[in-house]
Design an enzyme around this catalytic site. Sequence first.
Site, mmCIF file in Angstrom:
data_model
loop_
_atom_site.group_PDB
_atom_site.id
_atom_site.type_symbol
_atom_site.label_atom_id
_atom_site.label_comp_id
_atom_site.label_asym_id
_atom_site.label_seq_id
_atom_site.Cartn_x
_atom_site.Cartn_y
_atom_site.Cartn_z
ATOM 1 C CG HIS A 150 -16.059 -6.977 -1.289
ATOM 2 N ND1 HIS A 150 -16.538 -5.753 -0.870
ATOM 3 C CD2 HIS A 150 -14.819 -6.764 -1.762
ATOM 4 C CE1 HIS A 150 -15.618 -4.827 -1.097
ATOM 5 N NE2 HIS A 150 -14.566 -5.419 -1.622
ATOM 6 C CG ASP A 209 -8.809 -5.379 2.763
ATOM 7 O OD1 ASP A 209 -8.070 -6.150 2.118
ATOM 8 O OD2 ASP A 209 -9.796 -4.817 2.248
ATOM 9 N N GLY A 210 -5.727 -4.676 2.800
ATOM 10 C CA GLY A 210 -4.814 -3.747 2.161
ATOM 11 C C GLY A 210 -5.013 -3.782 0.664
ATOM 12 C CG ASP A 228 -9.379 -9.584 1.891
ATOM 13 O OD1 ASP A 228 -8.167 -9.323 1.833
ATOM 14 O OD2 ASP A 228 -10.267 -8.725 1.680
ATOM 15 C CG ASP A 272 -12.891 -2.764 0.879
ATOM 16 O OD1 ASP A 272 -11.968 -3.186 0.164
ATOM 17 O OD2 ASP A 272 -13.818 -2.066 0.442
ATOM 18 C CD GLU A 317 -4.666 -7.781 1.484
ATOM 19 O OE1 GLU A 317 -4.836 -7.824 2.731
ATOM 20 O OE2 GLU A 317 -5.605 -7.809 0.677
#
Length: 250
Positions: free
Chosen positions: A210, A95-96, A155, A220, A133
């Site tokens: 999420h 994630d980023g 994501d 996250d 990301e």
Amino acid sequence: MAKTGAKKKYYAVFRGRKPGIYTTWYGEDGAYAQVHHFPGAVYKGFAAKQEAMDFLDQKRRGGVSPLAPKAEKKTGGNGNAAVSPGNGKVVIHTDGGALNNPGPGGYGAVIDDGEARKEISGGFRRTTNNRMELMAAIKALEALEAPSGVILFSDSKYVVDAVSKGWAEKWRRNNWMRNKADMALNSDLWERLLDLLDRHRVEFRWVRGHSGNPENERCDELVRMESAKRGLPPDEKYEENEKQGGKPVR
């Protein structure tokens, strides 16, 4: 990295060493210990206990057996079911994100090769969501010591689609032009990522942020912690781009 989303407090384990509802992810009594390396594990995180109970009840009423890993796919359309490392595959979640985009940003990754689980993270004083990301995937793949088969969850549709649909390779062949008029953004990072994809056999899978995937939630958290740090280093290529008035840099 979405900026909103209820924090997951309950983890429903339908298929694992000890099915049930857990209030922590890590630790001997946490959900992670029940699903880690468990073939075909099925679990999901929720903000409310009743939602977790409803998830388990739905699985039972659907006729899915908690003892038959082959009875359902290991991963659903949104990537929230478990995929265990093994058969030569390393499982990576990334994630980023950047606060206010652009702004202080960070990346995070969880790497599981079946023998050990490793977390990596870092941040920059000014950057963008898309750059972080990309950086998350780059840093995770750079952390692998030998050429590997990898399933990488992100994501970011920006990352997953550009790789899976061949867009990034096309940009590189066209000297980083998206079309006759527009250059591809973040070509410095795309170059690094594509070089790594030449070294590793990577399958990219999109996971909805999420939505109950605990490793995505952990990534996250890493992003948020890194973004909030003081004294972050510069993302030199991005800052060079800004100095040029937003003109893409190679």
